[in-house]
Motif scaffolding. Structure first.
Motif, short mmCIF file in Angstrom:
data_model
loop_
_atom_site.label_atom_id
_atom_site.label_comp_id
_atom_site.label_asym_id
_atom_site.label_seq_id
_atom_site.Cartn_x
_atom_site.Cartn_y
_atom_site.Cartn_z
N PRO A 199 52.53 72.05 77.40
CA PRO A 199 51.19 71.39 76.18
C PRO A 199 51.84 71.15 75.01
O PRO A 199 50.59 71.05 74.08
CB PRO A 199 50.45 72.97 77.14
N ASN A 200 52.40 72.21 74.68
CA ASN A 200 52.45 72.14 73.10
C ASN A 200 52.86 70.73 72.49
O ASN A 200 52.96 70.42 71.09
CB ASN A 200 54.27 73.03 72.48
N LEU A 201 52.83 69.38 73.69
CA LEU A 201 53.56 68.08 73.64
C LEU A 201 52.14 67.22 73.39
O LEU A 201 51.97 66.07 72.73
CB LEU A 201 54.51 67.73 74.96
N GLY A 252 59.13 63.26 87.42
CA GLY A 252 58.53 64.58 86.92
C GLY A 252 58.53 65.76 87.90
O GLY A 252 57.93 65.58 89.41
N ASP A 253 59.37 67.12 88.19
CA ASP A 253 59.96 67.73 89.36
C ASP A 253 58.42 68.85 89.41
O ASP A 253 57.75 69.55 89.97
CB ASP A 253 60.81 68.71 88.98
N SER A 254 57.20 68.37 88.10
CA SER A 254 55.79 69.23 88.63
C SER A 254 55.20 68.11 88.12
O SER A 254 54.06 68.45 87.15
CB SER A 254 56.44 69.72 86.70
N ASP A 255 54.76 67.08 88.06
CA ASP A 255 54.27 66.54 88.55
C ASP A 255 52.86 66.29 89.09
O ASP A 255 52.13 66.43 90.66
CB ASP A 255 54.57 64.19 89.03
N ASP A 280 61.43 70.37 84.88
CA ASP A 280 59.77 70.61 83.67
C ASP A 280 59.57 69.55 82.84
O ASP A 280 59.51 69.80 81.35
CB ASP A 280 61.30 71.94 82.56
N CYS A 281 59.53 68.52 83.46
CA CYS A 281 58.79 67.82 83.72
C CYS A 281 57.25 67.34 84.53
O CYS A 281 56.92 67.06 85.54
CB CYS A 281 59.47 66.35 83.26
N GLY A 282 56.71 66.91 83.78
CA GLY A 282 54.86 66.28 84.70
C GLY A 282 55.25 64.72 85.02
O GLY A 282 56.13 64.11 85.16
N GLN A 289 60.27 64.67 78.25
CA GLN A 289 61.92 64.05 78.52
C GLN A 289 62.87 63.20 78.03
O GLN A 289 63.73 62.60 78.38
CB GLN A 289 62.92 64.73 79.30
N PRO A 290 62.51 62.36 76.82
CA PRO A 290 62.86 61.08 76.59
C PRO A 290 64.21 60.79 76.29
O PRO A 290 65.28 59.58 76.50
CB PRO A 290 61.70 60.12 75.19
#
Length: 302
Positions: A199-201, A252-255, A280-282, A289-290
């Motif tokens: 959420p910080n992004l 993303g492993d949390s899509d 750790d990515c949606g 995670q660029p």
């Protein structure tokens, strides 16, 4: 400086990568000449927006997702461009590309316009990268024009399930209300929060990037037309099996938008494919995670 046709709100961008990419947006009139377009529409020239940076290697062509723009690649494109030639284009009916009246905004029209863009500006095999709906567009393009694609990269790709979730509402007067619902800042904020894991992004800059193109002329009409067309139909396994290009699947492993179940299905269906989970990515690994995504794509080149 920004191109004059960009919405005035472009001046509200604050992150250096967003400002830099917006300042590098170019526009060129592209003829609609490929199949899937009527004779009258084929005579049209569409002012098409794109970004072109970097030198060397097989050109990388980035395709954005649904109701998005080239700004989606603000964090990934400059990383790729450090070591390779990179293009990003706004698809027909999306981003900052002109939305002309009388054009059949459909997956077929998008493919025809994309081929014309490729033929006029690139005209050599590319590494085609598609995110979300852009993945479905990339698959469709690869199956139709295999000579234009050397390698394929799919990031949290659509394509195994057909139609847009808005399609059941796209008839008067609900079509207008449905698009206005999608335009609502609170709705877009909610979608953004679902797409990211971190959420910080989710900054004001990120929200501005995600809604800037909504201020372009005829956004509502083009979105309604595309949704009424049915969008992208689901690709069947026999179709995907025809993809001969080496294919990298990044997911993303949390899509929470598309889930994670389709990733192994794509890997099983596409013969020369490799699946890599982005931890750790949606739904949008190229924004969350660029650096990791850029590394995988650059290592994938041959």
């Amino acid at each position: 400086m920004f191109l004059s046709f960009l919405p005035a709100a472009v001046g509200q961008l604050t992150e250096p990568t967003s400002i830099a990419l917006a300042q590098n947006i170019q526009s060129q009139a592209i003829p609609l000449v490929a199949k899937g377009i009527s004779n009258d529409a084929a005579k049209e020239l569409v002012n098409t927006t794109y970004v072109h940076q970097g030198q060397g290697g097989t050109p990388i062509l980035l395709i954005h997702g649904f109701d998005s723009s080239v700004l989606e690649y603000r964090r990934l494109l400059p990383l790729l461009a450090e070591k390779n030639e990179v293009w990003a284009v706004d698809l027909l009916g999306f981003g900052f590309t002109d939305r002309l009246p009388g054009i059949a905004y459909s997956s077929q029209a998008i493919k025809a316009h994309l081929y014309s863009f490729w033929q006029n500006l690139i005209n050599q095999p590319v590494i085609l990268v598609g995110a979300s709906m852009g993945g479905a567009a990339a698959i469709d393009f690869t199956l139709t024009y295999p000579e234009a694609v050397k390698q394929l990269v799919l990031m949290d790709s659509a394509g195994l399930k057909g139609n847009s979730p808005l399609s059941k509402y796209i008839f008067p007067p609900l079509d207008y209300w449905a698009t206005e619902f999608l335009r609502n800042p609170k709705v877009r904020d909610r979608i953004c929060r679902t797409a990211y894991k971190n959420p910080n992004l989710i900054s004001q800059d990120a929200l501005c990037c995600g809604e800037l193109h909504l201020q372009m002329p005829n956004w509502t009409q083009a979105l309604i037309a595309f949704t009424k067309s049915g969008g992208y139909s689901a690709f069947k396994f026999p179709q995907l099996a025809k993809i001969e290009q080496p294919t990298l699947i990044l997911w993303g492993d949390s899509d929470k938008i598309l889930g994670t179940g389709d990733a192994p299905k794509f890997a099983k269906a596409i013969p020369k494919s490799k699946l890599i989970w982005i931890k750790d990515c949606g739904h949008i690994p190229h924004l969350e995670q660029p650096q990791i995504v850029a590394q995988h794509i650059l290592e994938f080149r041959n």
